[in-house]
Design an enzyme around this catalytic site. Structure first.
Site, PDB file in Angstrom:
ATOM      1  N   LYS A  80      17.578  69.806  52.481  1.00 44.86           N
ATOM      2  CA  LYS A  80      17.931  68.991  53.316  1.00 44.86           C
ATOM      3  C   LYS A  80      18.782  69.116  54.292  1.00 44.86           C
ATOM      4  CE  LYS A  80      17.923  66.053  49.761  1.00 44.86           C
ATOM      5  NZ  LYS A  80      17.050  66.791  48.711  1.00 44.86           N
ATOM      6  N   ASP A  82      16.590  68.387  46.395  1.00 42.03           N
ATOM      7  CA  ASP A  82      16.935  70.592  46.446  1.00 42.03           C
ATOM      8  C   ASP A  82      15.463  70.745  47.274  1.00 42.03           C
ATOM      9  OD1 ASP A  82      18.918  69.478  44.902  1.00 42.03           O
ATOM     10  OD2 ASP A  82      18.099  70.066  42.982  1.00 42.03           O
ATOM     11  N   THR A 140      15.175  58.157  40.604  1.00 36.29           N
ATOM     12  CA  THR A 140      17.334  57.747  39.661  1.00 36.29           C
ATOM     13  C   THR A 140      16.889  56.218  40.444  1.00 36.29           C
ATOM     14  OG1 THR A 140      19.281  58.254  41.640  1.00 36.29           O
ATOM     15  CG2 THR A 140      16.879  58.270  42.522  1.00 36.29           C
ATOM     16  N   THR A 179      23.308  72.425  42.392  1.00 37.26           N
ATOM     17  CA  THR A 179      23.956  72.435  43.177  1.00 37.26           C
ATOM     18  C   THR A 179      25.318  70.934  42.177  1.00 37.26           C
ATOM     19  OG1 THR A 179      22.572  72.906  44.558  1.00 37.26           O
ATOM     20  CG2 THR A 179      24.638  72.049  45.545  1.00 37.26           C
ATOM     21  N   GLY A 236      24.519  72.700  37.895  1.00 33.57           N
ATOM     22  CA  GLY A 236      24.819  73.959  37.397  1.00 33.57           C
ATOM     23  C   GLY A 236      23.634  73.703  36.550  1.00 33.57           C
ATOM     24  N   ARG A 237      22.524  73.439  35.958  1.00 33.56           N
ATOM     25  CA  ARG A 237      21.693  73.396  35.737  1.00 33.56           C
ATOM     26  C   ARG A 237      20.699  74.239  35.901  1.00 33.56           C
ATOM     27  NH1 ARG A 237      19.914  66.992  34.465  1.00 33.56           N
ATOM     28  NH2 ARG A 237      20.263  66.804  36.147  1.00 33.56           N
ATOM     29  N   GLN A 250      18.332  63.204  47.434  1.00 32.37           N
ATOM     30  CA  GLN A 250      17.282  63.779  46.678  1.00 32.37           C
ATOM     31  C   GLN A 250      15.725  63.398  47.138  1.00 32.37           C
ATOM     32  OE1 GLN A 250      19.002  59.840  44.812  1.00 32.37           O
ATOM     33  NE2 GLN A 250      20.736  60.563  43.961  1.00 32.37           N
ATOM     34  N   GLY A 310      23.818  67.108  45.778  1.00 27.21           N
ATOM     35  CA  GLY A 310      23.986  68.421  46.558  1.00 27.21           C
ATOM     36  C   GLY A 310      23.920  69.157  47.238  1.00 27.21           C
ATOM     37  N   HIS A 311      24.625  68.897  48.271  1.00 24.83           N
ATOM     38  CA  HIS A 311      23.781  69.533  49.837  1.00 24.83           C
ATOM     39  C   HIS A 311      24.107  71.040  49.863  1.00 24.83           C
ATOM     40  CE1 HIS A 311      21.650  65.207  50.265  1.00 24.83           C
ATOM     41  NE2 HIS A 311      21.488  65.646  49.660  1.00 24.83           N
TER      42      HIS A 311
HETATM   43  P1  GDP Z   1      19.152  69.944  48.662  1.00 21.42           P
HETATM   44  O1  GDP Z   1      20.511  69.105  48.190  1.00 21.42           O
HETATM   45  O2  GDP Z   1      17.832  69.412  49.110  1.00 21.42           O
HETATM   46  O3  GDP Z   1      20.502  69.826  50.140  1.00 21.42           O
HETATM   47  O4  GDP Z   1      18.999  71.171  49.085  1.00 21.42           O
HETATM   48  P2  GDP Z   1      20.329  71.862  47.263  1.00 21.42           P
HETATM   49  O5  GDP Z   1      21.364  72.282  48.205  1.00 21.42           O
HETATM   50  O6  GDP Z   1      20.218  71.357  46.560  1.00 21.42           O
HETATM   51  O7  GDP Z   1      19.677  73.382  47.497  1.00 21.42           O
HETATM   52  C1  GDP Z   1      18.216  73.882  48.432  1.00 21.42           C
HETATM   53  C2  GDP Z   1      19.160  75.461  48.166  1.00 21.42           C
HETATM   54  O8  GDP Z   1      18.409  75.865  48.752  1.00 21.42           O
HETATM   55  C3  GDP Z   1      20.320  75.648  48.781  1.00 21.42           C
HETATM   56  O9  GDP Z   1      21.183  76.880  48.169  1.00 21.42           O
HETATM   57  C4  GDP Z   1      20.205  76.250  49.945  1.00 21.42           C
HETATM   58  O10 GDP Z   1      21.232  76.777  50.663  1.00 21.42           O
HETATM   59  C5  GDP Z   1      18.920  76.885  49.821  1.00 21.42           C
HETATM   60  N1  GDP Z   1      17.955  77.297  50.864  1.00 21.42           N
HETATM   61  C6  GDP Z   1      18.151  75.756  51.828  1.00 21.42           C
HETATM   62  N2  GDP Z   1      16.645  76.489  52.467  1.00 21.42           N
HETATM   63  C7  GDP Z   1      17.013  77.792  52.386  1.00 21.42           C
HETATM   64  C8  GDP Z   1      15.697  78.667  52.924  1.00 21.42           C
HETATM   65  O11 GDP Z   1      14.673  78.898  53.468  1.00 21.42           O
HETATM   66  N3  GDP Z   1      15.316  80.519  51.905  1.00 21.42           N
HETATM   67  C9  GDP Z   1      16.466  80.114  50.838  1.00 21.42           C
HETATM   68  N4  GDP Z   1      16.487  81.360  50.445  1.00 21.42           N
HETATM   69  N5  GDP Z   1      17.723  79.754  50.553  1.00 21.42           N
HETATM   70  C10 GDP Z   1      17.605  78.156  51.849  1.00 21.42           C
HETATM   71  P1  IMO Z   2      19.220  65.971  46.237  1.00 22.03           P
HETATM   72  O1  IMO Z   2      20.246  65.075  47.142  1.00 22.03           O
HETATM   73  C1  IMO Z   2      17.850  67.037  42.743  1.00 22.03           C
HETATM   74  C2  IMO Z   2      17.828  63.566  39.522  1.00 22.03           C
HETATM   75  C3  IMO Z   2      18.148  64.264  38.201  1.00 22.03           C
HETATM   76  C4  IMO Z   2      17.704  63.268  37.382  1.00 22.03           C
HETATM   77  C5  IMO Z   2      17.241  61.715  37.591  1.00 22.03           C
HETATM   78  C6  IMO Z   2      17.787  60.503  37.752  1.00 22.03           C
HETATM   79  O2  IMO Z   2      21.087  67.293  45.994  1.00 22.03           O
HETATM   80  O3  IMO Z   2      18.391  66.713  46.294  1.00 22.03           O
HETATM   81  P2  IMO Z   2      20.980  60.695  38.044  1.00 22.03           P
HETATM   82  O4  IMO Z   2      22.032  60.904  37.607  1.00 22.03           O
HETATM   83  O5  IMO Z   2      20.367  60.218  39.540  1.00 22.03           O
HETATM   84  O6  IMO Z   2      20.414  59.078  37.597  1.00 22.03           O
HETATM   85  O7  IMO Z   2      19.192  61.169  37.438  1.00 22.03           O
HETATM   86  O8  IMO Z   2      17.612  62.154  38.780  1.00 22.03           O
HETATM   87  N1  IMO Z   2      18.420  63.988  40.534  1.00 22.03           N
HETATM   88  C7  IMO Z   2      18.252  65.008  41.323  1.00 22.03           C
HETATM   89  N2  IMO Z   2      17.628  65.823  40.948  1.00 22.03           N
HETATM   90  N3  IMO Z   2      18.680  67.131  42.889  1.00 22.03           N
HETATM   91  C8  IMO Z   2      19.456  65.938  43.695  1.00 22.03           C
HETATM   92  O9  IMO Z   2      19.806  65.620  44.651  1.00 22.03           O
HETATM   93  C9  IMO Z   2      18.921  65.215  42.309  1.00 22.03           C
HETATM   94  N4  IMO Z   2      19.769  63.837  42.347  1.00 22.03           N
HETATM   95  C10 IMO Z   2      19.398  63.611  41.474  1.00 22.03           C
HETATM   96  O10 IMO Z   2      18.819  64.934  38.026  1.00 22.03           O
HETATM   97  O11 IMO Z   2      16.591  64.118  36.902  1.00 22.03           O
HETATM   98 MG    MG Z   3      20.820  69.449  45.822  1.00 25.38          MG
END
Ligand code: GDP
Ligand code: IMO
Ligand code: MG
Length: 434
Positions: free
Chosen positions: A16, A13, A238, A305, A308-309, A223, A40-41
């Site tokens: 990416k 998260d 993971t 994403t 929801g945790r 991840q 979840g991106h």
């Molecule tokens: P990913 O799994 O690595 O793609 O990241 P996620 O989408 O799960 O979580 C990143 C969160 O940060 C998302 O809600 C993005 O919209 C948000 N985000 C990414 N870059 C920025 C930033 O520079 N500033 C802010 N405020 N939010 C960002």
């Molecule tokens: P993105 O791509 C954050 C975490 C889970 C748990 C561990 C194992 O959005 O960054 P799993 O379901 O993979 O067997 O769970 O890995 N986890 C993530 N945490 N972002 C993710 O993906 C994750 N994918 C798995 O929360 O701790």
């Molecule tokens: Mg994510």
């Protein structure tokens, strides 16, 4: 032309999806290489706000080929749902290609994920419950069902039967739960197969041909490296290889490690973790609440994403981050969510761990050791002014520049891109990545 990998540097998260959406402008092919819909991106661009679990973040640009590689665990129901959601919002998904070698998440994988977790009690991993671990277990145990099998019932029937027979032995014998019936699952997966058929292909050819033609290829990690099966905080990891090691990115789309020119690590300006496991810089105070709830009113707080945790929050851990820089062979860092720190009076970075009276600067391999370390912090002045509108490094407040310079020093890697907001244009490009 370069094949560039974008990996998460921490526990996932990091942003990416947001970084890939920005960098994809120059790429011809964008490919996901690992994980499944545990990822979840979030992408915010002129087409709207999107949450993608399986489809690569390059899908918003016309004329880019988006690939789901052989290293991805694909839940066909989730993929079809995502294709439907994108189509409804006017995004063309005809350029989405799914590897015939990718493994399928089956309904019993989801059931086993939940049963496994429940049986671990207080030692639960805190998985996303999407069946990704059991799917990779079947892959390694050589009883998995692959995307190619969807296309021929002569293959699908025996593969599903073998996988389900074993799963039912575990479900009933180990967990005392109800077995899963073959027939309805078979009918459902046959239907998935006919709907996904136009997207199924040998993706290795697509990636290597683009590379050969001199086009840019972007590999989108999922991840974070500290969740990596080999290099992460085992067993709280993971079941795949999110890092850029040759068993991760290269294997996940079928290219050689020497085809990869550059690896970019995405890091948050602080740390988060979802699920259980060691987290040395974790905070439980008002700062944690402030960082978690930044942007919450717009649905952009630190909440998973996928599930929801509430995400666990901590200061930037430079010990863990440097470890990640090193084993990923990172050439550049993309630092995200700098704006989330805008209101803080002071900001801490963990520069070492105190362990049994000694200061260590390497990342321990044992999770039990990581649980015992005390972070050593350096405190820097905050900038207490908004950065969301800043587009050049020189326009950043001096305290923000000092923070970034210190991050570079501690991580031993240049920060080439700084993200100051979730939208595509909210970025400071210090050095072009492509
Ligand atoms: P990913 O799994 O690595 O793609 O990241 P996620 O989408 O799960 O979580 C990143 C969160 O940060 C998302 O809600 C993005 O919209 C948000 N985000 C990414 N870059 C920025 C930033 O520079 N500033 C802010 N405020 N939010 C960002
Ligand atoms: P993105 O791509 C954050 C975490 C889970 C748990 C561990 C194992 O959005 O960054 P799993 O379901 O993979 O067997 O769970 O890995 N986890 C993530 N945490 N972002 C993710 O993906 C994750 N994918 C798995 O929360 O701790
Ligand atoms: Mg994510």
């Amino acid at each position: 032309m370069p094949i560039v990998v974008v990996v998460g540097g921490q526990w996932g998260d990091e942003g990416k999806g947001r970084i890939v959406d920005l960098l994809a402008r120059k790429a011809k092919v964008v490919a996901r290489y690992s994980a499944g819909n545990n990822a979840g991106h979030t992408i915010v661009n002129e087409r709207g706000e999107f949450k993608l679990n399986l489809v690569p973040a390059g899908i918003f640009y016309p004329e880019k080929t988006c690939v789901i590689g052989n290293g991805v665990a694909v839940d066909p129901a989730v993929l079809l749902g995502e294709i439907g959601m994108l189509t409804e919002k006017g995004i063309d998904t005809s350029r989405l290609v799914l590897s015939d070698r990718a493994h399928l998440v089956m309904p019993w994988h989801v059931a086993l994920d939940k049963l496994d977790e429940a049986s671990r009690g207080s030692s639960a991993i805190g998985t996303t419950g999407k069946g990704i671990g059991p799917c990779f277990v079947d892959k390694v145990a050589r009883r998995g069902v692959r995307v190619a099998d969807l296309l021929r019932s002569e293959d699908l029937v025996p593969r599903m039967q073998t996988s389900l027979d074993y799963a039912n032995k575990v479900i009933t014998g180990v967990y005392g739960a109800e077995p899963i019936a073959f027939e309805p699952c078979y009918e459902t997966y046959r239907e998935y197969g006919s709907r996904l058929a136009p997207h199924i292909a040998d993706v290795q050819e697509i990636v290597l041909d683009a590379h050969k033609r001199g086009e840019y290829v972007l590999l989108e990690g999922a991840q974070g490296s500290l969740l990596d099966l080999d290099h992460g905080t085992y067993p709280y990891v993971t079941s795949s290889v999110p890092s850029s090691s040759s068993s991760g990115a290269a294997l996940g789309v079928g290219i050689g490690p020497t085809d990869i020119q550059r690896v970019v690590g995405v890091f948050k300006s602080y740390s988060t973790r979802v699920g259980n496991g060691p987290f040395p810089t974790e905070l439980f105070d008002d700062v944690a609440t402030q960082l978690r709830d930044h942007g919450k009113e717009d649905g952009r707080g630190e909440y998973g994403t996928t599930t929801g945790r509430a995400r666990r929050i901590g200061w930037l851990d430079a010990v863990a981050a440097r470890y990640s820089v090193r084993f990923n062979g990172l050439a550049a860092v993309a630092l995200t969510r700098l704006d989330v720190l805008d209101n803080l009076k002071t900001i801490k970075i963990c520069t070492g761990y105190e362990l049994d009276g000694k200061i260590i600067s390497s990342f321990p391999s044992r999770e039990s050791t990581l649980e015992r370390v005390n972070p050593v912090y350096e405190e820097l002045p905050g900038w207490e002014s908004p950065t969301t509108g800043v587009r050049t490094f020189d326009d950043l407040p001096p305290q923000a520049r000092a923070f970034i310079k210190r991050v570079e020093q501690l991580l031993e890697c240049p920060v080439d891109l700084i993200s100051v907001g979730p939208s595509r244009e909210q970025a400071v490009i210090v050095n072009p990545i492509f």
